[in-house]
Design a protein around this motif. Sequence first.
Motif, PDB file in Angstrom:
ATOM      1  N   SER A 271      25.629  42.848  20.539  1.00  0.00           N
ATOM      2  CA  SER A 271      26.267  43.321  21.769  1.00  0.00           C
ATOM      3  C   SER A 271      25.151  43.731  22.737  1.00  0.00           C
ATOM      4  O   SER A 271      24.022  44.001  22.303  1.00  0.00           O
ATOM      5  CB  SER A 271      27.179  44.469  21.332  1.00  0.00           C
TER       6      SER A 271
ATOM      7  N   ARG B 245      31.294  41.936  38.582  1.00  0.00           N
ATOM      8  CA  ARG B 245      31.748  42.097  37.203  1.00  0.00           C
ATOM      9  C   ARG B 245      33.029  41.317  36.956  1.00  0.00           C
ATOM     10  O   ARG B 245      33.811  41.073  37.863  1.00  0.00           O
ATOM     11  CB  ARG B 245      32.001  43.576  36.902  1.00  0.00           C
TER      12      ARG B 245
ATOM     13  N   THR C  27      35.040  45.131  31.744  1.00  0.00           N
ATOM     14  CA  THR C  27      34.740  45.008  30.314  1.00  0.00           C
ATOM     15  C   THR C  27      34.457  46.372  29.695  1.00  0.00           C
ATOM     16  O   THR C  27      34.522  47.395  30.359  1.00  0.00           O
ATOM     17  CB  THR C  27      33.513  44.116  30.147  1.00  0.00           C
TER      18      THR C  27
ATOM     19  N   LYS D 250      30.831  36.109  30.078  1.00  0.00           N
ATOM     20  CA  LYS D 250      31.681  37.097  29.390  1.00  0.00           C
ATOM     21  C   LYS D 250      31.731  38.396  30.187  1.00  0.00           C
ATOM     22  O   LYS D 250      32.648  39.191  30.078  1.00  0.00           O
ATOM     23  CB  LYS D 250      31.083  37.448  28.022  1.00  0.00           C
ATOM     24  N   TRP D 251      30.650  38.623  30.948  1.00  0.00           N
ATOM     25  CA  TRP D 251      30.484  39.928  31.594  1.00  0.00           C
ATOM     26  C   TRP D 251      30.624  39.864  33.106  1.00  0.00           C
ATOM     27  O   TRP D 251      30.914  40.865  33.747  1.00  0.00           O
ATOM     28  CB  TRP D 251      29.098  40.512  31.243  1.00  0.00           C
TER      29      TRP D 251
ATOM     30  N   LEU E  73      31.834  47.797  28.955  1.00  0.00           N
ATOM     31  CA  LEU E  73      30.560  48.464  29.251  1.00  0.00           C
ATOM     32  C   LEU E  73      30.754  49.925  29.617  1.00  0.00           C
ATOM     33  O   LEU E  73      31.728  50.290  30.278  1.00  0.00           O
ATOM     34  CB  LEU E  73      29.886  47.778  30.441  1.00  0.00           C
TER      35      LEU E  73
END
Length: 333
Positions: free
Chosen positions: A142, A105, A110, A79-80, A112
């Motif tokens: 999260s 990434r 994302t 996902k990241w 972040l």
Amino acid sequence: MTMQKNINTEILNQDMKSLRKACYFLNKNELVSFPTETVYGLGASAISNIGVAKIFSVKGRPKYNPLIIHIANKQDADKWAQVPKEAELLIESFWPGPLTLVLNRKKPFTALSTLVTGNLETIAIRVPLHPTARALIKEFGSPLAAPSANISGRISPTRAKDVLVNMDGKISALIKGDDCSIGLESTIVSFANNEPVLLRPGGLPEEIIEEKLGRPLLKSTQVLSNQRKIIAPGMMESHYAPNCNLKLNQVNSQTNELFLGFGDMPKNAIGLNLSLTRNLKEAATNFFATLTDIDTMAELMRYKTVCVAPIPNLGLGVAINDRLKRAAIKKES
Ligand code: AMP
Ligand code: MG
């Protein structure tokens, strides 16, 4: 941002009610320290710029030193980040556990906080093994940014009481667990440029990683010269520093010095021991706590110097020697 001063640090247990209270603080962009198998972490929501800024502020951590993201499930890594095949193999073999991977990434970037990654194109990510750490991240829903819960440059805390020495009055809560079982920070391997590079030795010995990959890891020193920028904590020369002076690889100590042993203590030496049976795993588990205690002992006895026995430079000994070398370097101030 205003610096947090003298707030009440709530001591929480590890039950679900306490973890929900911890999440309440995290949702308010506050800091919560929690136990992991490596060292105690200083956690903030990794998507909260305010929370992450507080980590840097409270630790006095240089802004160019990016933070490791902690996730609850290894399935969530992609996902990241982009996960190359060899990284996938390490994830399958060693997560949850004391291994951090530096990966490129996901694009578009994302949610972040840009502070977490220093706005680099890479992300450092791991899944902790400690059940409380994972339950906390799961409940929060999260990722958490979580460096060690010490003032930057000082000894990493592996006991709840050492977290309080560093963080009491500065963070909203401490989840009090047992002493950390591994006792050294995670090993960091970068796949940012395809070839796996060891950025920091740590709680997972490099030999075990190399055996799994079927090839040697490059060392950060080998790639440093031809790369624009590699950021590793290992690059901070003075770190983990006690107040006393450390003399490494000693077989004896003078009468006005303490001795930090590994195996039998030299005759007449006064001090503490990392492992009487010369067990590196035990020495790793004891390492930061014993360094903290011998530093206190030296201060009380007004001794300036602690002599440290040689530690074999293999397995976990590599990470211990890495920490000792940095701990022995004195800062200017
Ligand atoms: P620690 O000091 O234990 O919190 O470890 C943080 C270290 O992880 C940093 O000093 C870097 O070596 C590495 N790291 C964290 N984030 C990144 C990133 N985005 N890209 C590359 N390395 C990172
Ligand atoms: Mg640290």
